[in-house]
Design a protein around this motif. Sequence first.
Motif, PDB file in Angstrom:
ATOM      1  N   LEU A  63     -32.674  25.922 -45.235  1.00  0.00           N
ATOM      2  CA  LEU A  63     -31.821  25.114 -46.107  1.00  0.00           C
ATOM      3  C   LEU A  63     -32.179  23.636 -45.998  1.00  0.00           C
ATOM      4  O   LEU A  63     -32.087  22.898 -46.981  1.00  0.00           O
ATOM      5  CB  LEU A  63     -30.356  25.349 -45.760  1.00  0.00           C
ATOM      6  CG  LEU A  63     -29.879  26.787 -46.002  1.00  0.00           C
ATOM      7  CD1 LEU A  63     -28.536  27.021 -45.346  1.00  0.00           C
ATOM      8  CD2 LEU A  63     -29.831  27.100 -47.495  1.00  0.00           C
ATOM      9  N   THR A  64     -32.615  23.220 -44.824  1.00  0.00           N
ATOM     10  CA  THR A  64     -33.082  21.840 -44.675  1.00  0.00           C
ATOM     11  C   THR A  64     -34.297  21.586 -45.541  1.00  0.00           C
ATOM     12  O   THR A  64     -34.397  20.548 -46.217  1.00  0.00           O
ATOM     13  CB  THR A  64     -33.418  21.546 -43.193  1.00  0.00           C
ATOM     14  OG1 THR A  64     -32.230  21.620 -42.421  1.00  0.00           O
ATOM     15  CG2 THR A  64     -34.027  20.163 -43.037  1.00  0.00           C
ATOM     16  N   ALA A 108     -27.615  22.756 -51.113  1.00  0.00           N
ATOM     17  CA  ALA A 108     -28.201  23.091 -49.812  1.00  0.00           C
ATOM     18  C   ALA A 108     -27.810  22.052 -48.762  1.00  0.00           C
ATOM     19  O   ALA A 108     -27.510  22.394 -47.610  1.00  0.00           O
ATOM     20  CB  ALA A 108     -29.715  23.200 -49.923  1.00  0.00           C
ATOM     21  N   ARG A 116     -28.390  24.231 -40.824  1.00  0.00           N
ATOM     22  CA  ARG A 116     -29.318  24.162 -41.963  1.00  0.00           C
ATOM     23  C   ARG A 116     -30.767  24.300 -41.500  1.00  0.00           C
ATOM     24  O   ARG A 116     -31.614  24.781 -42.248  1.00  0.00           O
ATOM     25  CB  ARG A 116     -29.125  22.859 -42.736  1.00  0.00           C
ATOM     26  CG  ARG A 116     -27.832  22.792 -43.530  1.00  0.00           C
ATOM     27  CD  ARG A 116     -27.855  21.669 -44.548  1.00  0.00           C
ATOM     28  NE  ARG A 116     -27.915  20.354 -43.936  1.00  0.00           N
ATOM     29  CZ  ARG A 116     -26.861  19.645 -43.556  1.00  0.00           C
ATOM     30  NH1 ARG A 116     -25.639  20.142 -43.706  1.00  0.00           N
ATOM     31  NH2 ARG A 116     -27.003  18.445 -43.028  1.00  0.00           N
TER      32      ARG A 116
END
Length: 347
Positions: free
Chosen positions: A99-100, A119, A128
């Motif tokens: 997600l990062t 996100a 994340r």
Amino acid sequence: MLRLPRFQLHTPATVRDAALLLQEHRAAEQDAAKTGTPGIAVMLVAGGTDLFPNMKRRQFTPATLIALGNALPRTIHNGGLRPQGPLPLGLTIGAGATLTAVATDARIAEGYRALAESAASISTPQLRNMGTIGGNLCLDTRCNWYDQSLFWRRAEGMCMKTDPSVVCRVATSSPRCLAVASADTVPALLALGASVHVVNAAGERIIAISDLYREDGISHLTIGRDDIVTEVALPPTDGWRSTYLKLRDRGSFDFPIVGLAAAVRLEGGIVREARIAMTAVGSRPMLVDAAATALVGSKLEDDAIAAAAEAAHKLARPMDNTSGTIAQRKKTVPVFARRALASLRDN
């Protein structure tokens, strides 16, 4: 302190190997169910940021986990591959991308802003860094009655999602589980017209994000438990602009109480296509078709925005099964729709 139950871990090197392992263990699970010992024998895990807490609460106790960290693609690249060969897609994101990585990718931030914003809004930086976009797409539905420790649930009484023979604790007359969809990236991907690449031991196929979910708190995914999501495909931007808004109790960590994504495609200042999508106000993320109808052909005037916001308000059906009151969540939907669309008009 909650501890994980014992399980066997497999770490296949490829998606094909993972699909074959999944097929083998699912067959054993189905055989056991026929002999009167039903249960979940095998599950997939990517980042594990949601599954492992659920296992600690004994919401799931699989005997086997198949870890996809080595198997799933993680890259984000222009264009993409499909079973029939290369296609001119806008962008393809490996389901193993964190997600990062999704939140910080310059191409996503520029062309698919709603996805980058959604996100970035998920949980904390640490989670994340571990959580994946594929895992977020397959996130389990949530409910205040369900997301509790086994000790709590035994004391208060099980719910339909844990035990199908029990009534829904949120609405005792409901014939189905009302647990809510809570994945932040899904409404953004709905608004952006994304699709997913799904693989199993028998082959592969493409599914539109809008066809990936059903209105059922227990069986919320339309794909089978033999399937693996491997890629997310985004169409070309071509004049689209988008944004995502999220309501939650705290400014970080929490799941959405309301999540709303809006996207419009402008030509000469006129809206030619539009999508508004919501999450956390039903058991599935949903597109607001009536909102798109209200916006197409307009210049995002206040009247058109108000009509789209009203359409979103009518479709939202929050229940008393998560943070925030029903009234608060219901009232937030049109406010977010107006804010999101006004920002797309003014920027």
